[in-house]
Design a protein around this motif. Structure first.
Motif, mmCIF file in Angstrom:
data_model
loop_
_atom_site.group_PDB
_atom_site.id
_atom_site.type_symbol
_atom_site.label_atom_id
_atom_site.label_comp_id
_atom_site.label_asym_id
_atom_site.label_seq_id
_atom_site.Cartn_x
_atom_site.Cartn_y
_atom_site.Cartn_z
ATOM 1 N N ASN A 129 3.315 -12.616 -1.857
ATOM 2 C CA ASN A 129 2.098 -12.714 -1.069
ATOM 3 C C ASN A 129 1.493 -11.315 -0.920
ATOM 4 O O ASN A 129 1.728 -10.634 0.087
ATOM 5 C CB ASN A 129 2.420 -13.311 0.303
ATOM 6 C CG ASN A 129 1.195 -13.554 1.136
ATOM 7 O OD1 ASN A 129 0.148 -12.961 0.923
ATOM 8 N ND2 ASN A 129 1.321 -14.427 2.108
ATOM 9 N N GLU A 165 -1.319 -10.274 -0.060
ATOM 10 C CA GLU A 165 -2.113 -10.128 1.152
ATOM 11 C C GLU A 165 -1.258 -9.649 2.332
ATOM 12 O O GLU A 165 -1.714 -8.923 3.209
ATOM 13 C CB GLU A 165 -2.733 -11.491 1.490
ATOM 14 C CG GLU A 165 -3.966 -11.460 2.310
ATOM 15 C CD GLU A 165 -4.520 -12.864 2.453
ATOM 16 O OE1 GLU A 165 -4.539 -13.363 3.586
ATOM 17 O OE2 GLU A 165 -4.939 -13.448 1.444
ATOM 18 N N MET A 200 -0.529 -5.861 3.870
ATOM 19 C CA MET A 200 -1.288 -5.184 4.927
ATOM 20 C C MET A 200 -0.485 -5.123 6.226
ATOM 21 O O MET A 200 -0.809 -4.347 7.127
ATOM 22 C CB MET A 200 -2.609 -5.907 5.181
ATOM 23 C CG MET A 200 -3.573 -5.791 4.031
ATOM 24 S SD MET A 200 -5.122 -6.722 4.202
ATOM 25 C CE MET A 200 -5.365 -6.928 5.920
ATOM 26 N N ASN A 207 1.151 -17.625 4.223
ATOM 27 C CA ASN A 207 0.066 -17.372 5.184
ATOM 28 C C ASN A 207 -0.320 -18.699 5.827
ATOM 29 O O ASN A 207 -1.360 -19.240 5.528
ATOM 30 C CB ASN A 207 -1.192 -16.845 4.484
ATOM 31 C CG ASN A 207 -1.073 -15.435 4.046
ATOM 32 O OD1 ASN A 207 -0.210 -14.711 4.497
ATOM 33 N ND2 ASN A 207 -1.933 -15.020 3.152
#
Length: 117
Positions: free
Chosen positions: A14, A16, A19, A64
């Protein structure tokens, strides 16, 4: 309940999530807190907003799938989650968003939450 070695979060599953490396890594140190072998980690994303991930502690895969406005309730030995659980809290000091948000009961099905009918 899973009793094997807990996998570290695998950020390649993942991109993303990269972050939030520190938050996710630190959250996983708390161990399994959901569904027998998952760790839910969440953080605030503004007024009446929580966002987060579910980490499969067998594989390290990061999903997510966590998003709520008014909190949640879950247990480490169940794959059910109550989203917006503070909706029913009489003493909650939230801005009235009740017309926008609703109490939700969902169940984790392998890689996502689905509504409980």
């Amino acid at each position: 309940m899973y009793d094997g070695k807990l996998a570290e979060p695998n950020f390649t599953t993942n991109p993303e999530a990269k972050m939030f490396v520190t938050r996710i890594t630190e959250g996983c140190k708390e161990g399994v807190n959901f569904g027998g072998h998952y760790t839910i980690i969440y953080w605030g994303c503004g007024t009446s907003c929580q966002y987060g991930v579910i980490v499969d502690r067998k594989t390290g895969h990061i999903y997510n799938e966590y998003q709520s406005s008014l909190g949640s309730e879950f247990k480490k030995d169940s794959n059910l989650i109550i989203l917006n659980s503070d909706y029913i809290e009489e003493k909650a000091q939230y801005i009235p968003l009740y017309q926008l948000e609703k109490f939700e009961l969902k169940i984790w099905k392998e890689t996502t939450f689905v509504n409980v009918d």
